[in-house]
Enzyme design. Structure first.
Site, PDB file in Angstrom:
ATOM      1  N   LYS A  97      12.996  -9.014  -7.455  1.00 11.11           N
ATOM      2  CA  LYS A  97      12.223  -9.337  -8.662  1.00 11.11           C
ATOM      3  C   LYS A  97      13.236  -9.645  -9.760  1.00 11.11           C
ATOM      4  CE  LYS A  97       8.169  -7.661 -11.202  1.00 11.11           C
ATOM      5  NZ  LYS A  97       7.274  -8.800 -10.971  1.00 11.11           N
TER       6      LYS A  97
HETATM    7  N1  PPE Z   1       4.488 -11.816  -6.645  1.00 12.20           N
HETATM    8  C1  PPE Z   1       5.065 -12.106  -7.830  1.00 12.20           C
HETATM    9  C2  PPE Z   1       5.810 -13.373  -7.963  1.00 12.20           C
HETATM   10  C3  PPE Z   1       4.945 -11.214  -8.892  1.00 12.20           C
HETATM   11  O1  PPE Z   1       5.521 -11.501 -10.045  1.00 12.20           O
HETATM   12  C4  PPE Z   1       4.205 -10.026  -8.721  1.00 12.20           C
HETATM   13  C5  PPE Z   1       4.066  -9.048  -9.844  1.00 12.20           C
HETATM   14  C6  PPE Z   1       3.615  -9.756  -7.466  1.00 12.20           C
HETATM   15  C7  PPE Z   1       3.790 -10.677  -6.460  1.00 12.20           C
HETATM   16  C8  PPE Z   1       2.865  -8.485  -7.188  1.00 12.20           C
HETATM   17  O2  PPE Z   1       3.716  -7.380  -7.153  1.00 12.20           O
HETATM   18  P1  PPE Z   1       3.252  -5.914  -7.548  1.00 12.20           P
HETATM   19  O3  PPE Z   1       3.066  -5.888  -9.024  1.00 12.20           O
HETATM   20  O4  PPE Z   1       4.352  -5.042  -7.101  1.00 12.20           O
HETATM   21  O5  PPE Z   1       1.989  -5.636  -6.819  1.00 12.20           O
HETATM   22  N2  PPE Z   1       4.080  -9.624 -11.136  1.00 12.20           N
HETATM   23  C9  PPE Z   1       4.376  -8.781 -12.250  1.00 12.20           C
HETATM   24  C10 PPE Z   1       4.781  -9.578 -13.441  1.00 12.20           C
HETATM   25  C11 PPE Z   1       3.740 -10.361 -14.098  1.00 12.20           C
HETATM   26  C12 PPE Z   1       4.266 -10.999 -15.349  1.00 12.20           C
HETATM   27  O6  PPE Z   1       3.571 -11.885 -15.861  1.00 12.20           O
HETATM   28  O7  PPE Z   1       5.334 -10.629 -15.837  1.00 12.20           O
HETATM   29  C13 PPE Z   1       3.267  -7.784 -12.499  1.00 12.20           C
HETATM   30  O8  PPE Z   1       2.162  -7.957 -12.011  1.00 12.20           O
HETATM   31  O9  PPE Z   1       3.542  -6.803 -13.179  1.00 12.20           O
END
Ligand code: PPE
Length: 327
Positions: free
Chosen positions: A159
């Protein structure tokens, strides 16, 4: 929605005022995208304010850094304490928590290794990510013309701030074309993920989601949903998903910390299923709310935040567990 400041941000080992949490314009991260972060939610459960899967998020942060040859200056356990304290100090009942590690000011040039590794943890109130009615009515999405970054160009599993240039293109394009969000395909043409969410497909009672090899972020909410589905006796298949399945699906939904479990109502104007929230999506949402609203915690996923300190001078000057030295 503009950010709503709270009193404090934790930065490099101590609390500073929100408006004082600044970096130099020549910090490495500004020029080369060298940051790694998490998005975590704290919920106001019936049993008090609790942070959802804090440990799992911080372990992912540590792994994101590893993929960039970098060690975290603090341990996961130390950062867990910091996150709890950021919520507590700012008297937030529910919020979004953003720990971020970045390469700071030092040298400037592509090689980051001589730039300091800095850490901050902020929190703020953040409402529904894809609109206030997203969870109940669903969102309208498109398949993006932007493919997801390939795993042999940069690790999608990390990330990292830089990955979000790809996400930004997906999001901007989708909004310009009148959609709420876009879904990317990977470079092999298979379904990858949304700009900030993982994707799930339901067909004939089976739950499908793309594997890690499809350039996805290993989502904590994705893991949560897979756990619930297995317990509910719903077969879960992690395998390549061809684009056609998005249009043929009975149900479709996004998962993410910010998006939680958001049903998808249409893809490229094609209505998903009968257009409502499908039964499996609804059941998984209910299971999710049992944890984050009712505070039921059979998995040890909740970290409860103790009540805020009293507003006394002693409370302000007392030595505390969150004034940390780097390891
Ligand atoms: N894929 C991506 C690309 C992504 O950014 C997130 C979270 C996920 C999948 C889901 O991951 P999880 O939160 O662990 O279930 N995106 C984060 C950032 C959003 C933002 O705009 O900044 C979030 O949901 O916190």
């Amino acid at each position: 929605m503009p950010l709503k400041p709270v009193p404090y941000i934790w930065m490099n080992g101590r609390f500073v005022r929100w408006h004082q949490a600044k970096i130099h314009v020549l910090s490495h991260v500004v020029h080369y995208g060298s940051s790694w972060f998490e998005g975590i939610r704290a919920y106001k459960t019936r049993r008090g304010t609790a942070i959802f899967r804090l440990h799992d998020h911080l372990r992912r942060l540590e792994r994101s850094l590893r993929m960039y040859y970098t060690e975290m200056p603090y341990t996961v356990e130390e950062l867990e304490r910091v996150c709890v304290e950021v919520v507590r100090r700012n008297r937030l009942e529910q919020c979004y928590i953003r720990p971020i590690v970045y390469r700071g000011y030092g040298d400037l040039g592509v090689n980051p290794m001589d730039c300091p590794v800095e850490v901050a943890v902020a929190a703020w109130e953040w409402g529904a990510y894809l609109g206030s009615e997203a969870a109940t009515r669903g969102v309208d999405v498109c398949v993006s013309s932007w493919q997801r970054i390939a795993s042999n160009t940069m690790p999608a599993m990390a990330k990292a701030g830089g990955n979000y240039l790809n996400s930004q293109l997906v999001r901007i394009e989708s909004v310009r074309h009148g959609y709420d969000e876009g879904i990317s395909l990977d470079i092999f043409g298979m379904v990858s993920e949304g700009s900030g969410e993982n994707v799930f497909v339901v067909m004939d009672g089976v739950l499908y989601t793309p594997p890690l090899s499809a350039s996805i972020l290993p989502g904590v909410t994705r893991h949560t949903v897979i756990t619930f589905a297995r317990e509910e006796g719903i077969p879960v298949v992690e395998s390549s998903i061809p684009r056609g399945m998005l249009y043929a699906a009975d149900e479709l939904f996004f998962t993410g910390t910010a998006a939680e479990i958001t049903p998808i109502r249409s893809v490229d104007g094609v209505v998903v299923g009968n257009g409502g929230v499908g039964p499996i999506t609804r059941r998984l949402q209910e299971r999710f709310y049992q944890v984050v609203r009712d505070g039921e915690d059979p998995y040890g996923w909740l970290t409860f935040v103790p009540p805020a300190p009293r507003r006394t001078r002693a409370a302000r000057v007392a030595p505390e567990a969150t004034n940390l030295r780097r390891r």
